[in-house]
Design an enzyme around this catalytic site. Structure first.
Site, PDB file in Angstrom:
ATOM      1  N   ARG A  25      -4.642  25.830 -37.009  1.00 38.50           N
ATOM      2  CA  ARG A  25      -6.008  25.695 -36.506  1.00 38.50           C
ATOM      3  C   ARG A  25      -6.060  26.290 -35.091  1.00 38.50           C
ATOM      4  O   ARG A  25      -5.068  26.719 -34.546  1.00 38.50           O
ATOM      5  CB  ARG A  25      -6.520  24.257 -36.599  1.00 38.50           C
ATOM      6  CG  ARG A  25      -5.544  23.145 -36.369  1.00 38.50           C
ATOM      7  CD  ARG A  25      -4.996  23.068 -34.968  1.00 38.50           C
ATOM      8  NE  ARG A  25      -6.075  23.040 -33.986  1.00 38.50           N
ATOM      9  CZ  ARG A  25      -5.971  23.417 -32.733  1.00 38.50           C
ATOM     10  NH1 ARG A  25      -4.832  23.917 -32.277  1.00 38.50           N
ATOM     11  NH2 ARG A  25      -6.972  23.343 -31.889  1.00 38.50           N
ATOM     12  N   GLY A  26      -7.286  26.270 -34.528  1.00 40.34           N
ATOM     13  CA  GLY A  26      -7.483  26.954 -33.254  1.00 40.34           C
ATOM     14  C   GLY A  26      -7.918  28.380 -33.596  1.00 40.34           C
ATOM     15  O   GLY A  26      -7.272  29.042 -34.434  1.00 40.34           O
ATOM     16  N   ALA A  27      -9.011  28.812 -32.969  1.00 34.22           N
ATOM     17  CA  ALA A  27      -9.648  30.067 -33.398  1.00 34.22           C
ATOM     18  C   ALA A  27      -8.683  31.270 -33.495  1.00 34.22           C
ATOM     19  O   ALA A  27      -8.621  31.930 -34.541  1.00 34.22           O
ATOM     20  CB  ALA A  27     -10.835  30.365 -32.489  1.00 34.22           C
ATOM     21  N   ARG A  82     -12.995  27.952 -43.540  1.00 33.62           N
ATOM     22  CA  ARG A  82     -13.661  27.239 -42.439  1.00 33.62           C
ATOM     23  C   ARG A  82     -14.837  28.094 -41.956  1.00 33.62           C
ATOM     24  O   ARG A  82     -14.680  29.309 -41.826  1.00 33.62           O
ATOM     25  CB  ARG A  82     -12.693  26.951 -41.277  1.00 33.62           C
ATOM     26  CG  ARG A  82     -11.631  25.926 -41.622  1.00 33.62           C
ATOM     27  CD  ARG A  82     -10.901  25.440 -40.383  1.00 33.62           C
ATOM     28  NE  ARG A  82     -11.665  24.450 -39.650  1.00 33.62           N
ATOM     29  CZ  ARG A  82     -11.278  23.956 -38.470  1.00 33.62           C
ATOM     30  NH1 ARG A  82     -10.181  24.370 -37.906  1.00 33.62           N
ATOM     31  NH2 ARG A  82     -12.021  23.042 -37.840  1.00 33.62           N
ATOM     32  N   GLN A  87      -6.479  16.361 -31.592  1.00 39.82           N
ATOM     33  CA  GLN A  87      -5.733  17.576 -31.223  1.00 39.82           C
ATOM     34  C   GLN A  87      -5.274  17.529 -29.757  1.00 39.82           C
ATOM     35  O   GLN A  87      -4.248  18.084 -29.400  1.00 39.82           O
ATOM     36  CB  GLN A  87      -6.590  18.831 -31.438  1.00 39.82           C
ATOM     37  CG  GLN A  87      -6.839  19.192 -32.886  1.00 39.82           C
ATOM     38  CD  GLN A  87      -8.117  18.578 -33.407  1.00 39.82           C
ATOM     39  OE1 GLN A  87      -8.524  17.515 -32.974  1.00 39.82           O
ATOM     40  NE2 GLN A  87      -8.754  19.254 -34.349  1.00 39.82           N
ATOM     41  N   ASP A 140     -15.003  28.570 -30.339  1.00 41.62           N
ATOM     42  CA  ASP A 140     -14.813  29.021 -31.728  1.00 41.62           C
ATOM     43  C   ASP A 140     -15.785  30.119 -32.085  1.00 41.62           C
ATOM     44  O   ASP A 140     -15.514  30.945 -32.955  1.00 41.62           O
ATOM     45  CB  ASP A 140     -14.952  27.845 -32.688  1.00 41.62           C
ATOM     46  CG  ASP A 140     -13.703  26.975 -32.604  1.00 41.62           C
ATOM     47  OD1 ASP A 140     -13.631  26.142 -31.697  1.00 41.62           O
ATOM     48  OD2 ASP A 140     -12.790  27.187 -33.418  1.00 41.62           O
ATOM     49  N   ASN A 182     -17.839  24.917 -29.833  1.00 46.83           N
ATOM     50  CA  ASN A 182     -16.441  24.508 -29.647  1.00 46.83           C
ATOM     51  C   ASN A 182     -16.293  23.080 -30.181  1.00 46.83           C
ATOM     52  O   ASN A 182     -17.261  22.471 -30.627  1.00 46.83           O
ATOM     53  CB  ASN A 182     -16.052  24.600 -28.168  1.00 46.83           C
ATOM     54  CG  ASN A 182     -14.559  24.438 -27.963  1.00 46.83           C
ATOM     55  OD1 ASN A 182     -13.766  25.154 -28.590  1.00 46.83           O
ATOM     56  ND2 ASN A 182     -14.150  23.503 -27.130  1.00 46.83           N
ATOM     57  N   LYS A 183     -15.069  22.588 -30.135  1.00 42.77           N
ATOM     58  CA  LYS A 183     -14.766  21.263 -30.700  1.00 42.77           C
ATOM     59  C   LYS A 183     -15.798  20.217 -30.293  1.00 42.77           C
ATOM     60  O   LYS A 183     -16.208  20.171 -29.139  1.00 42.77           O
ATOM     61  CB  LYS A 183     -13.355  20.851 -30.226  1.00 42.77           C
ATOM     62  CG  LYS A 183     -12.880  19.497 -30.657  1.00 42.77           C
ATOM     63  CD  LYS A 183     -12.971  19.249 -32.149  1.00 42.77           C
ATOM     64  CE  LYS A 183     -12.200  20.240 -32.990  1.00 42.77           C
ATOM     65  NZ  LYS A 183     -12.518  20.143 -34.432  1.00 42.77           N
TER      66      LYS A 183
HETATM   67  O1  MRU Z   1     -10.880  22.154 -35.428  1.00 40.57           O
HETATM   68  P1  MRU Z   1      -9.918  22.925 -34.583  1.00 40.57           P
HETATM   69  O2  MRU Z   1      -8.714  22.140 -34.230  1.00 40.57           O
HETATM   70  O3  MRU Z   1      -9.602  24.274 -35.172  1.00 40.57           O
HETATM   71  O4  MRU Z   1     -10.756  23.194 -33.258  1.00 40.57           O
HETATM   72  C1  MRU Z   1     -10.233  24.022 -32.286  1.00 40.57           C
HETATM   73  C2  MRU Z   1     -11.070  24.142 -31.083  1.00 40.57           C
HETATM   74  O5  MRU Z   1     -12.176  23.659 -31.011  1.00 40.57           O
HETATM   75  C3  MRU Z   1     -10.548  24.959 -29.996  1.00 40.57           C
HETATM   76  O6  MRU Z   1     -11.116  24.571 -28.787  1.00 40.57           O
HETATM   77  C4  MRU Z   1     -10.901  26.401 -30.260  1.00 40.57           C
HETATM   78  O7  MRU Z   1     -10.538  26.822 -31.526  1.00 40.57           O
HETATM   79  C5  MRU Z   1     -10.358  27.278 -29.244  1.00 40.57           C
HETATM   80  S1  MRU Z   1      -8.795  27.877 -29.748  1.00 40.57           S
HETATM   81  C6  MRU Z   1      -7.919  28.439 -28.498  1.00 40.57           C
END
Ligand code: MRU
EC number: 5.3.1.23
Length: 347
Positions: free
Chosen positions: A47-49, A90, A197, A238, A248-249
């Protein structure tokens, strides 16, 4: 900085670091099929963009192996089906679609070539995406570091470090670069409910990298800001719309409101591949809603009635007026975002 690889591809195959097992186990799992890659992205093992983009790129190598090897046309039909399938894993992080489309365009440029040669070309392109990610994150870190100095503290949310990218990360990259140069930046990390996370990943990687990190529950951020313990908020992204609204999250929007109230600069940090110029405002960004079980069993055991109504959006959108700047590998973009983001892409 911990030298962890979220996604690794080599002669022995494709492996991803299963971040759902952290901090208890550091476990790499082998991806044998496109379906397993889809599942790893959907269930947040990777996970993470930026890391999602890299994982999707290598998933297409497996797609090339699963596709019919008969002719370009039949190969491409199967490849395209796998690509469209992976795109459904996703909805919010644009890097997923960006990486899949980039490889698709490359395959189409090689129209007529043999499936064997196409597979090699896909491996090369996925390797490039990964390598560029490392370089981009380093550049993001350099730009971010111009805003920080020794002893400063930032607040961050979710995970945007090495566990969300190929190296350095995005919003955490300046902290790692500072550390490499003997400068210390302190970090307050939100635990980030419901999937934690921040607790499981950010505090883990920063703690083991020797960074001064303090873990807080999400509802403590206001107090930390009021106490003047942080001088900036650095968060990831994201997807960024053409007007600078940032998805974002979940929880990021609340932090931006708090930062505004306390007069603390609020930066969104990410590669330009996260900026979706086709989307005019944040209202158009699809926001992933996830299952009730993540909240009802979010701490590993039942914490709410089994059938209670739950609202569980994985992301929120922060309106551009709450954002001080967007830090990219090409520099820091400041308001007015619509004009300045357009300029960034025109350059
Ligand atoms: O749901 P996730 O864990 O994929 O969410 C990730 C985030 O919101 C991060 O802030 C985002 O992807 C930035 S990645 C460097």
């Amino acid at each position: 900085m911990m030298e962890l690889q979220t996604v690794r591809y080599g002669e022995d195959g494709l492996f991803i670091l299963d971040t759902t097992k952290l901090p208890r186990n550091l476990e790499y799992i082998k991806m044998e099929t496109v379906e397993e890659c889809f599942d790893a992205i959907r269930t947040l093992k990777v996970r993470g963009a930026p890391a999602i983009g890299v994982a999707a790129a290598y998933a297409l190598v497996l797609a090339a192996e699963e596709a019919r090897q008969t002719s370009y046309e039949e190969f491409y039909e199967d490849f395209k089906r796998a690509k469209d399938y992976l795109a459904k894993s996703r909805p919010t992080a644009v890097n997923l679609f960006w990486a899949l489309d980039r490889i698709d365009r490359m395959v189409q440029k090689h129209r007529g070539e043999s499936p064997h040669r196409l597979r090699t070309a896909i491996i090369d392109e996925a390797d490039r995406i990964k390598q560029e990610d490392v370089e981009m994150c380093r550049k993001i870190g350099e730009h971010g570091l111009t805003l920080l100095s020794d002893g400063m503290a930032i607040l961050t949310h979710c995970n945007t470090g090495v566990l969300a990218a190929s190296r350095y990360g995005t919003a955490i990259a300046p902290v790692y670069l500072a550390k490499e140069r003997g400068t210390n930046i302190k970090v307050f990390a939100d635990e980030t409910r419901p999937l934690l996370q921040g607790a499981r990943l950010t505090s883990y990687e920063l703690f083991h990298s020797g960074v001064d990190v303090t873990l807080i529950c999400d509802n403590m951020a206001a107090m930390v800001m009021k106490n003047k313990w942080v001088q900036a908020v650095f968060i990831g992204c994201d997807r960024i719309a053409a007007n600078g609204d940032v998805a974002n999250k979940i929880g990021t929007y609340g932090l931006a409101v708090l930062a505004k109230h306390h007069g603390i600069p609020f930066y969104s940090v990410g590669p330009t591949s996260t900026i979706d110029m086709e989307i005019a405002t944040g209202d158009e960004i699809p926001i992933e809603e996830r299952g009730a079980e993540e909240i009802i069993y979010g701490l590993g055991y039942q914490i709410a009635p089994e059938d209670v109504k739950v609202y569980n959006p994985a992301f929120d959108v922060t309106p551009n007026e709450l954002i001080t700047g967007i830090i990219t590998e090409k520099g820091i973009v400041r308001p007015p975002f619509r004009e300045n983001l357009a300029k960034l892409f025109a350059e």
